[in-house]
Motif scaffolding. Structure first.
Motif, PDB file in Angstrom:
ATOM      1  N   ILE A   1       4.430  -5.261 -23.423  1.00 13.89           N
ATOM      2  CA  ILE A   1       4.172  -6.381 -22.503  1.00 13.89           C
ATOM      3  C   ILE A   1       4.066  -5.889 -21.060  1.00 13.89           C
ATOM      4  O   ILE A   1       3.280  -6.407 -20.271  1.00 13.89           O
ATOM      5  N   SER A   2       4.832  -4.852 -20.711  1.00 13.58           N
ATOM      6  CA  SER A   2       4.780  -4.329 -19.342  1.00 13.58           C
ATOM      7  C   SER A   2       3.474  -3.598 -19.058  1.00 13.58           C
ATOM      8  O   SER A   2       2.954  -3.644 -17.949  1.00 13.58           O
ATOM      9  N   SER A   3       2.951  -2.905 -20.060  1.00 11.29           N
ATOM     10  CA  SER A   3       1.737  -2.123 -19.850  1.00 11.29           C
ATOM     11  C   SER A   3       0.459  -2.941 -20.016  1.00 11.29           C
ATOM     12  O   SER A   3      -0.630  -2.449 -19.759  1.00 11.29           O
ATOM     13  N   GLY A   4       0.593  -4.192 -20.476  1.00 11.04           N
ATOM     14  CA  GLY A   4      -0.584  -5.034 -20.649  1.00 11.04           C
ATOM     15  C   GLY A   4      -1.271  -4.868 -21.993  1.00 11.04           C
ATOM     16  O   GLY A   4      -2.380  -5.352 -22.179  1.00 11.04           O
ATOM     17  N   GLN A   5      -0.625  -4.188 -22.936  1.00  6.92           N
ATOM     18  CA  GLN A   5      -1.214  -4.036 -24.267  1.00  6.92           C
ATOM     19  C   GLN A   5      -1.286  -5.375 -24.999  1.00  6.92           C
ATOM     20  O   GLN A   5      -2.181  -5.601 -25.795  1.00  6.92           O
ATOM     21  N   ILE A   6      -0.330  -6.242 -24.730  1.00  4.03           N
ATOM     22  CA  ILE A   6      -0.329  -7.571 -25.328  1.00  4.03           C
ATOM     23  C   ILE A   6      -1.107  -8.492 -24.402  1.00  4.03           C
ATOM     24  O   ILE A   6      -0.791  -8.610 -23.224  1.00  4.03           O
TER      25      ILE A   6
ATOM     26  N   PHE B   1       4.727   2.606  -9.472  1.00  6.16           N
ATOM     27  CA  PHE B   1       4.399   3.928  -8.937  1.00  6.16           C
ATOM     28  C   PHE B   1       2.961   4.291  -9.274  1.00  6.16           C
ATOM     29  O   PHE B   1       2.232   4.823  -8.431  1.00  6.16           O
ATOM     30  N   ASN B   2       2.531   3.993 -10.491  1.00  8.20           N
ATOM     31  CA  ASN B   2       1.144   4.267 -10.883  1.00  8.20           C
ATOM     32  C   ASN B   2       0.159   3.463 -10.048  1.00  8.20           C
ATOM     33  O   ASN B   2      -0.894   3.967  -9.642  1.00  8.20           O
ATOM     34  N   ILE B   3       0.481   2.202  -9.769  1.00  8.56           N
ATOM     35  CA  ILE B   3      -0.378   1.375  -8.921  1.00  8.56           C
ATOM     36  C   ILE B   3      -0.444   1.963  -7.517  1.00  8.56           C
ATOM     37  O   ILE B   3      -1.515   2.042  -6.907  1.00  8.56           O
ATOM     38  N   PHE B   4       0.708   2.384  -6.986  1.00  5.46           N
ATOM     39  CA  PHE B   4       0.735   2.994  -5.660  1.00  5.46           C
ATOM     40  C   PHE B   4      -0.161   4.230  -5.613  1.00  5.46           C
ATOM     41  O   PHE B   4      -0.949   4.398  -4.679  1.00  5.46           O
TER      42      PHE B   4
ATOM     43  N   ALA C   1      -2.703   5.000  -7.523  1.00  2.00           N
ATOM     44  CA  ALA C   1      -4.109   4.629  -7.651  1.00  2.00           C
ATOM     45  C   ALA C   1      -4.661   4.103  -6.330  1.00  2.00           C
ATOM     46  O   ALA C   1      -5.758   4.500  -5.892  1.00  2.00           O
ATOM     47  N   VAL C   2      -3.919   3.245  -5.662  1.00  2.51           N
ATOM     48  CA  VAL C   2      -4.372   2.689  -4.387  1.00  2.51           C
ATOM     49  C   VAL C   2      -4.430   3.781  -3.321  1.00  2.51           C
ATOM     50  O   VAL C   2      -5.395   3.879  -2.552  1.00  2.51           O
ATOM     51  N   PHE C   3      -3.399   4.621  -3.273  1.00  7.37           N
ATOM     52  CA  PHE C   3      -3.338   5.678  -2.270  1.00  7.37           C
ATOM     53  C   PHE C   3      -4.511   6.641  -2.402  1.00  7.37           C
ATOM     54  O   PHE C   3      -5.237   6.907  -1.447  1.00  7.37           O
ATOM     55  N   PHE C   4      -4.716   7.168  -3.612  1.00  7.19           N
ATOM     56  CA  PHE C   4      -5.785   8.145  -3.787  1.00  7.19           C
ATOM     57  C   PHE C   4      -7.167   7.493  -3.743  1.00  7.19           C
ATOM     58  O   PHE C   4      -8.143   8.128  -3.341  1.00  7.19           O
ATOM     59  N   GLY C   5      -7.257   6.210  -4.135  1.00  7.15           N
ATOM     60  CA  GLY C   5      -8.531   5.498  -3.995  1.00  7.15           C
ATOM     61  C   GLY C   5      -8.911   5.352  -2.533  1.00  7.15           C
ATOM     62  O   GLY C   5     -10.059   5.577  -2.142  1.00  7.15           O
ATOM     63  N   THR C   6      -7.935   4.979  -1.710  1.00  6.21           N
ATOM     64  CA  THR C   6      -8.170   4.849  -0.267  1.00  6.21           C
ATOM     65  C   THR C   6      -8.517   6.199   0.343  1.00  6.21           C
ATOM     66  O   THR C   6      -9.431   6.307   1.165  1.00  6.21           O
ATOM     67  N   LEU C   7      -7.799   7.223  -0.059  1.00  2.00           N
ATOM     68  CA  LEU C   7      -8.049   8.568   0.444  1.00  2.00           C
ATOM     69  C   LEU C   7      -9.443   9.036   0.052  1.00  2.00           C
ATOM     70  O   LEU C   7     -10.163   9.641   0.842  1.00  2.00           O
ATOM     71  N   GLY C   8      -9.841   8.750  -1.181  1.00  2.53           N
ATOM     72  CA  GLY C   8     -11.174   9.128  -1.651  1.00  2.53           C
ATOM     73  C   GLY C   8     -12.286   8.437  -0.879  1.00  2.53           C
ATOM     74  O   GLY C   8     -13.287   9.068  -0.522  1.00  2.53           O
ATOM     75  N   PHE C   9     -12.103   7.155  -0.592  1.00  3.65           N
ATOM     76  CA  PHE C   9     -13.109   6.424   0.189  1.00  3.65           C
ATOM     77  C   PHE C   9     -13.188   6.944   1.618  1.00  3.65           C
ATOM     78  O   PHE C   9     -14.247   6.921   2.236  1.00  3.65           O
ATOM     79  N   ALA C  10     -12.077   7.413   2.133  1.00  5.59           N
ATOM     80  CA  ALA C  10     -12.075   7.941   3.494  1.00  5.59           C
ATOM     81  C   ALA C  10     -12.959   9.197   3.579  1.00  5.59           C
ATOM     82  O   ALA C  10     -13.624   9.435   4.584  1.00  5.59           O
ATOM     83  N   PHE C  11     -12.975  10.011   2.544  1.00  8.96           N
ATOM     84  CA  PHE C  11     -13.797  11.225   2.558  1.00  8.96           C
ATOM     85  C   PHE C  11     -15.246  10.957   2.202  1.00  8.96           C
ATOM     86  O   PHE C  11     -16.141  11.676   2.623  1.00  8.96           O
ATOM     87  N   VAL C  12     -15.509   9.908   1.436  1.00  9.11           N
ATOM     88  CA  VAL C  12     -16.876   9.590   1.024  1.00  9.11           C
ATOM     89  C   VAL C  12     -17.627   8.888   2.145  1.00  9.11           C
ATOM     90  O   VAL C  12     -18.795   9.153   2.380  1.00  9.11           O
ATOM     91  N   GLU C  13     -16.990   7.990   2.844  1.00  7.44           N
ATOM     92  CA  GLU C  13     -17.613   7.184   3.884  1.00  7.44           C
ATOM     93  C   GLU C  13     -17.674   7.959   5.197  1.00  7.44           C
ATOM     94  O   GLU C  13     -16.662   8.194   5.834  1.00  7.44           O
ATOM     95  N   PRO C  14     -18.866   8.394   5.643  1.00  9.91           N
ATOM     96  CA  PRO C  14     -18.948   9.103   6.929  1.00  9.91           C
ATOM     97  C   PRO C  14     -18.854   8.132   8.093  1.00  9.91           C
ATOM     98  O   PRO C  14     -19.387   7.025   8.048  1.00  9.91           O
ATOM     99  N   PHE C  15     -18.168   8.549   9.143  1.00 10.63           N
ATOM    100  CA  PHE C  15     -18.032   7.707  10.341  1.00 10.63           C
ATOM    101  C   PHE C  15     -18.863   8.235  11.441  1.00 10.63           C
ATOM    102  O   PHE C  15     -18.958   9.258  11.867  1.00 10.63           O
TER     103      PHE C  15
END
Length: 166
Positions: free
Chosen positions: A88-93, A147-150, A152-166
């Motif tokens: 139930i915690s992992s969303g399998q159900i 912790f897994n959500i953190f 994912a959000v952290f590295f997703g944000t970091l990844g977008f920072a390197f992909v998006e040129p300013f």
């Protein structure tokens, strides 16, 4: 004059009849009916009588975990509860809406299951130490998920920072 229209089917008699269609052993179906009757009389929650709508809520919430276990509550062990909690915690159900259960629904399921198991197993088996173990296990899975959500959000944000040129 305004007339109240009840849009919810809160018929406890109809819900009790539906229990026979659940994928539960006959012994557990009879115990569940007895549990609902004792809820109504106030024998479960320290003398507090439970309304019909609350009894319907108990039945709605208890269906999923009892069908998940697929065996009488008297034969449940701690690993069974751990497996359920992990699922139930992992969303399998999935809920009826084909998505994971909301946090409030998970809380309701855990509370109802705790009340039912305490009633079904009696105070000797459903002791404080067992419930503390279950709470500890729930907390561990919840912390891992957060912790897994953190991450994912952290590295997703970091990844977008390197992909998006300013």
């Amino acid at each position: 004059m305004a007339q109240r229209i009840d849009i919810h089917n809160r018929s406890i008699a109809g819900r009790k009849r539906q229990i026979k269609t659940w994928k539960l052993p006959a012994q557990e179906q009879r115990a569940l009916l007895r549990f609902i009757e004792e809820l109504e009389l106030g024998r479960v929650n320290k003398g507090r009588k439970i309304s019909e709508s609350r009894q319907c809520k108990y039945l709605d919430v208890l269906r999923m975990p009892l069908e998940f276990f697929g065996k009488p509550a008297t034969r449940l062990r701690l690993p069974d509860l751990e497996t359920f909690e992990k699922a139930i915690s992992s969303g399998q159900i999935q809920s009826n809406r084909k998505g994971p259960y909301a946090h409030s629904s998970k809380v309701d399921i855990r509370r109802a299951l705790k009340v039912y198991l305490r009633w079904r197993l009696g105070a000797t088996k459903a002791s404080v130490t067992d419930s503390k173990k279950v709470v500890e296990i729930c907390t561990q899975y919840a912390q891992r998920g957060m912790f897994n959500i953190f991450l994912a959000v952290f590295f997703g944000t970091l990844g977008f920072a390197f992909v998006e040129p300013f």
